[in-house]
Design an enzyme around this catalytic site. Structure first.
Site, PDB file in Angstrom:
ATOM      1  CB  ALA A  24      -0.933   0.006   1.204  1.00  0.00           C
ATOM      2  CB  THR A  28      -0.024   6.104   0.246  1.00  0.00           C
ATOM      3  OG1 THR A  28       1.313   5.663   0.416  1.00  0.00           O
ATOM      4  CG2 THR A  28      -0.941   5.179   1.003  1.00  0.00           C
ATOM      5  CG  PHE A  35      -8.793  -0.181   2.499  1.00  0.00           C
ATOM      6  CD1 PHE A  35      -8.651   0.587   1.360  1.00  0.00           C
ATOM      7  CD2 PHE A  35      -9.816  -1.116   2.544  1.00  0.00           C
ATOM      8  CE1 PHE A  35      -9.512   0.422   0.280  1.00  0.00           C
ATOM      9  CE2 PHE A  35     -10.682  -1.287   1.474  1.00  0.00           C
ATOM     10  CZ  PHE A  35     -10.525  -0.523   0.345  1.00  0.00           C
ATOM     11  CB  ILE A 105      -6.657  -4.117  -5.670  1.00  0.00           C
ATOM     12  CG1 ILE A 105      -7.036  -2.896  -4.811  1.00  0.00           C
ATOM     13  CG2 ILE A 105      -6.444  -5.339  -4.768  1.00  0.00           C
ATOM     14  CD1 ILE A 105      -8.377  -3.021  -4.105  1.00  0.00           C
ATOM     15  CG  HIS A 123      -4.104  -8.958  -1.422  1.00  0.00           C
ATOM     16  ND1 HIS A 123      -3.523  -8.069  -0.540  1.00  0.00           N
ATOM     17  CD2 HIS A 123      -3.853 -10.191  -0.911  1.00  0.00           C
ATOM     18  CE1 HIS A 123      -2.940  -8.745   0.455  1.00  0.00           C
ATOM     19  NE2 HIS A 123      -3.131 -10.026   0.243  1.00  0.00           N
ATOM     20  CB  CYS A 131     -20.658 -13.756 -12.351  1.00  0.00           C
ATOM     21  SG  CYS A 131     -22.036 -14.791 -11.804  1.00  0.00           S
ATOM     22  CB  CYS A 134     -21.571 -18.221 -14.445  1.00  0.00           C
ATOM     23  SG  CYS A 134     -21.455 -16.526 -15.064  1.00  0.00           S
ATOM     24  CB  CYS A 159     -26.004 -17.091 -14.306  1.00  0.00           C
ATOM     25  SG  CYS A 159     -24.819 -16.393 -13.136  1.00  0.00           S
ATOM     26  CB  SER A 198       4.122  -2.532   7.366  1.00  0.00           C
ATOM     27  OG  SER A 198       4.075  -1.158   7.080  1.00  0.00           O
TER      28      SER A 198
HETATM   29 ZN   LIG Z   1     -23.001 -15.319 -13.932  1.00  0.00          ZN
END
Ligand SMILES: [Zn+2]
Length: 257
Positions: A24, A28, A35, A105, A123, A131, A134, A159, A198
């Site tokens: 992170a 930053t 977070f 991420i 992560h 989904c 599926c 779906c 860290s």
């Molecule tokens: Zn689906």
């Protein structure tokens, strides 16, 4: 500081297979809030609302999750790689980069131009939505547009399954294939560079630990101390972007001599 930069440049110059491990602290410096830091998301939302089991089983928790997540998404969508991300790209251009294992991420390694196959997002990524039924994958921007248009709990077109950003939530299993690959690279590398982490979140932190146990040299650049500092060949407690950029530029000079 100058001596530490020179020592780091020497370590990089002597290495052929570098594993970069990012956390992170790197994000930053591109304006993405951590977070966990004060004033961060967890000061305004209760993390226990976002456990995987709750997201899966409770529609109201899901609506709350999308609300929090959408707020965070806009910051990430607009964030730009900083000079540390660009320095890592230079390591790839020099032919020294084995892989990047990232806890982030935010897609910033891709934005910096590193090859997608060298980036292991243990992560997950906020830039895709999957989904849970599926497995269909959506672009995050498309789902955010639907939310913007009034959907509170978007569902799969195919779906009607539950949709969730392709990130690893609390209580959700780590992606086994990516973790296996991360450990494989940790075994192979001759230098592991830890940037802006860290090393307190597991199992992610066990990746650089594994590199050390396999005999790799280790360099850590992080604002605060980490549990691995005493085993590292070089530790710099400072801004990642400032230190790494200077270091990599110095490597180019050493190599030209
Ligand atoms: Zn689906």
């Amino acid at each position: 500081m100058k001596e530490l930069i020179a020592k780091g440049a020497q370590l990089i110059a002597e290495s052929k297979k570098i594993l970069v491990f990012t956390g992170a602290g790197l994000s930053t410096e591109s304006g993405i809030p951590d977070f966990r830091s004060p004033g961060g998301i967890w000061d305004r939302y209760d993390p226990s609302d976002f456990y995987y089991q709750k997201i899966v089983s409770d529609q109201r928790a899901r609506e709350k999750y999308w609300k929090m997540s959408s707020e965070y998404w806009e910051v990430m969508r607009d964030a730009k790689p900083n000079s540390a991300h660009l320095a890592i790209k230079k390591l790839e251009d020099m032919g020294k980069l084995l892989a990047i294992v990232t806890q982030n991420i935010d897609n910033l390694h891709q934005k910096a131009g590193n090859s997608p196959e060298k980036i292991i997002e243990i992560h997950g990524t906020a830039f895709a939505v999957t989904c849970l039924n599926c497995g269909k994958t959506y672009e995050r921007g498309d789902i955010e547009q639907r939310i913007h248009n009034g959907e509170k709990d978007p569902r799969c077109d195919d779906c009607s399954g539950i949709l969730k950003p392709a990130t690893i939530s609390f209580g959700q299993a780590m992606p086994q294939d990516k973790m296996a690959l991360a450990f494989e690279y940790a075994s192979q590398c001759d230098l592991c560079i830890v940037l802006g982490s860290s090393l307190v979140v597991y199992p992610a932190a066990s990746v650089p630990e594994h590199a050390v146990s396999q005999g790799a040299r280790v360099m850590i650049i992080n604002l605060t101390p980490t549990p691995l500092d005493n085993q590292a060949d070089l530790v710099i407690h400072d801004s990642v972007s400032k230190a790494l950029d200077q270091m990599v530029n110095l490597v180019s000079k050493i190599s030209r001599r």
